[in-house]
Design a protein around this motif. Structure first.
Motif, PDB file in Angstrom:
ATOM      1  N   ALA B  53       0.692  -1.387   0.095  1.00 49.39           N
ATOM      2  CA  ALA B  53       0.010  -0.073  -0.126  1.00 49.39           C
ATOM      3  C   ALA B  53       0.944   1.423  -0.022  1.00 49.39           C
ATOM      4  O   ALA B  53       0.452   2.411  -0.492  1.00 49.39           O
ATOM      5  N   ASN B  57       1.453   5.549  -5.158  1.00 46.77           N
ATOM      6  CA  ASN B  57       1.494   7.040  -5.099  1.00 46.77           C
ATOM      7  C   ASN B  57       0.038   7.829  -5.151  1.00 46.77           C
ATOM      8  O   ASN B  57      -0.469   7.273  -6.357  1.00 46.77           O
ATOM      9  N   PHE B  58      -0.119   8.659  -4.349  1.00 51.64           N
ATOM     10  CA  PHE B  58      -1.473   9.476  -4.399  1.00 51.64           C
ATOM     11  C   PHE B  58      -0.816  10.828  -5.141  1.00 51.64           C
ATOM     12  O   PHE B  58      -0.066  11.518  -4.365  1.00 51.64           O
ATOM     13  N   GLY B 189      -3.716  14.677   4.332  1.00 51.58           N
ATOM     14  CA  GLY B 189      -3.568  13.608   3.167  1.00 51.58           C
ATOM     15  C   GLY B 189      -3.812  12.508   3.801  1.00 51.58           C
ATOM     16  O   GLY B 189      -4.679  11.737   3.129  1.00 51.58           O
ATOM     17  N   VAL B 193      -6.941   9.704   2.671  1.00 52.25           N
ATOM     18  CA  VAL B 193      -6.853   8.538   2.157  1.00 52.25           C
ATOM     19  C   VAL B 193      -7.303   7.401   3.017  1.00 52.25           C
ATOM     20  O   VAL B 193      -7.794   6.401   2.797  1.00 52.25           O
ATOM     21  N   MET B 196     -11.081   7.037   3.093  1.00 54.30           N
ATOM     22  CA  MET B 196     -11.811   6.390   2.095  1.00 54.30           C
ATOM     23  C   MET B 196     -11.304   5.001   2.005  1.00 54.30           C
ATOM     24  O   MET B 196     -12.260   4.108   1.516  1.00 54.30           O
ATOM     25  N   VAL B 197     -10.082   4.720   2.443  1.00 53.88           N
ATOM     26  CA  VAL B 197      -9.808   3.207   2.185  1.00 53.88           C
ATOM     27  C   VAL B 197     -10.660   2.377   3.205  1.00 53.88           C
ATOM     28  O   VAL B 197     -11.242   1.524   2.803  1.00 53.88           O
ATOM     29  N   SER B 200     -14.221   2.107   1.905  1.00 51.40           N
ATOM     30  CA  SER B 200     -14.340   1.051   0.923  1.00 51.40           C
ATOM     31  C   SER B 200     -14.310  -0.090   1.444  1.00 51.40           C
ATOM     32  O   SER B 200     -15.216  -1.046   1.100  1.00 51.40           O
TER      33      SER B 200
END
Lengths: 221, 232
Positions: B53, B57-58, B189, B193, B196-197, B200
């Motif tokens: 993970a 790259n975001f 950031g 992330v 959101m992870v 989901s």
């Protein structure tokens, strides 16, 4: 790409450095870096000596120096910090190329950059000359708890499997026109991470069942 | 984000190394309680996941990108003990096989990224779960909040270590301001992330998310019986 056949940093070879006992190499690495870190920031003759020792080890290992130098990019962010240091540290100021910088900061930054570079170079040399499997054996020999060795073993064994899974997800995304250049694409990437977690966790459960069916009883033998 | 060799002096590095070893020892016992005989394969695969993970790259914009650190994410997904264990293993592999993070700074990195990140996120999530309504939908926002708080706290702990054994005379107030400011941005950031992870995963397999299990347990089973007798 088969699993367990070296990793991205390993350089295949049969030199004395490759053949040396892994636990001795690990001890040598830790000892070497500790000595480097303990040296005062302005001990330049010592640093030259350390670099000489590393150069001899690399020469004996027959790993081409450009191979190692290309992989030293991992320390770039840290070198940026070292470059900023002379401007923010306090102490007497001196002029370098018309810029006012802190003298102690300049020495400290030089020391930091040199020590960090020596540390990265030494670690890279170990990684280039030692298979992951041998690093694991070395750690076991150094009395790392058995459970930790097992977890490390699973991680090293499945790194390529999970990495390849991630690679296939990337290909699937790219073939549907995804390029991921914008913060608006974060939700898609986040769902990929989520899917990767579910797949990894379920793989762990399947591995556990497979181990049970072969007589594993949870003890870290 | 990893501390390299030479940043902190030898006594500080050795001390953090001892603290890290003790923390990993405690985490090993705790993980055996959480996972029982599944510890080795599951912790191994979760550690592999954290490692992979971190390779995603975001994009941040202007051509730059960042990646997840994963402390809060691991804490929420697999629980604090397994989380500490997995992150420590990842840091060990990165230091030994990828030369990422110094060998002598390994203890410091485990304490900062593994222990502080995971513990702070766990405290935030558990503390708020105790007072907020027990809803599955709240797990993801809480995970985000845990990530948002844990990253700057870890940077403050680093400033503390630097005050004790730093290699350069940087004024501490300047360092604190710079580290806090920069890491609050990184934390934002990380929070988005992580949220959101976790969101989901909670949407698909809430039973796999450690922090969602206690909330799931309070759901009552609804039995629906047909109003009329079904002929046999």
């Amino acid at each position: 790409m088969g699993a367990g056949h070296g990793h991205r940093l390993h350089f295949h070879g049969h030199s004395p450095v490759h053949r040396a006992r892994p636990h001795l190499k690990l001890l040598a690495l830790v000892g070497f870096v500790l000595v480097v870190v303990a040296t005062p920031a302005d001990g330049y003759p010592f640093f030259a000596g350390y670099l000489g020792i590393l150069a001899v080890v690399v020469a004996v290992s027959r790993v081409p120096p450009p191979y190692l130098l290309r992989r030293m990019v991992v320390e770039v962010p840290f070198l940026v910090f070292a470059a900023v240091l002379p401007f923010v540290a306090h102490g007497p100021r001196t002029e370098v190329l018309g810029l006012s910088v802190s003298e102690t900061g300049l020495v400290a930054a030089g020391g930091l950059a040199i020590k960090g570079t020596l540390g990265v170079l030494a670690s890279l040399t170990l990684a280039a000359t030692t298979e992951p499997h041998d690093v694991l054996r070395g750690l076991e020999r150094l009395r790392l708890p058995r459970m930790l060795v097992q977890i490390l073993g699973f991680m090293i064994r499945y790194l390529d499997v999970v990495g390849a899974e991630l690679g296939r997800m990337r290909v699937a995304l790219a073939s549907r026109g995804f390029d991921g250049r914008n913060p608006r694409h974060w939700p898609v990437l986040a769902r990929s991470v989520g899917a990767l977690f579910i797949r990894s966790y379920e793989r762990g459960e399947r591995v556990h069942l497979a181990m049970l069916s072969r007589g594993y009883d949870g003890s870290a033998r | 984000m990893h501390v390299p060799d030479g940043f902190l002096d030898v006594p500080t590095s050795v001390t953090t190394g001892v603290v890290a070893a003790a923390a990993v020892g405690v985490a090993l016992r705790g993980a055996r309680r959480e996972l029982d005989d599944r510890t080795a394969p599951l912790a191994g695969l979760v550690a592999t996941f954290v490692f992979a993970a971190q390779m995603i790259n975001f994009p941040v914009g202007a051509g730059t990108s960042g990646h997840l650190m994963g402390g809060a994410l691991a804490a929420v997904l697999v629980g604090p003990w397994t989380g500490i264990l997995c992150l420590s293993v990842v840091l060990l592999v990165q230091a030994l096989l990828f030369a990422d993070g110094g060998i002598t700074a390994l203890g410091t990195n485990v304490v900062l990224i593994g222990v502080v990140g995971v513990v702070v996120a766990t405290l935030v999530v558990r503390g708020l779960q105790a007072v907020l309504p027990k809803r599955v939908g709240l797990v993801a926002p809480l995970a985000a909040l845990g990530a948002l708080i844990s990253v700057p706290v870890a940077s403050l702990v680093f400033v503390g270590l630097y005050a004790v054994g730093g290699a350069a005379p940087v004024p501490l107030d300047d360092l604190t301001t710079a580290m806090l400011g920069w890491h609050t941005l990184i934390g934002l950031g990380e929070a988005v992330v992580t949220g959101m992870v976790v969101g989901s995963i909670v949407g698909v397999r809430p039973d796999l998310v450690h922090a969602a299990r206690r909330v799931l347990g309070t759901r009552t089973v609804e039995l629906r019986t047909p109003a009329t007798e079904v002929p046999a």
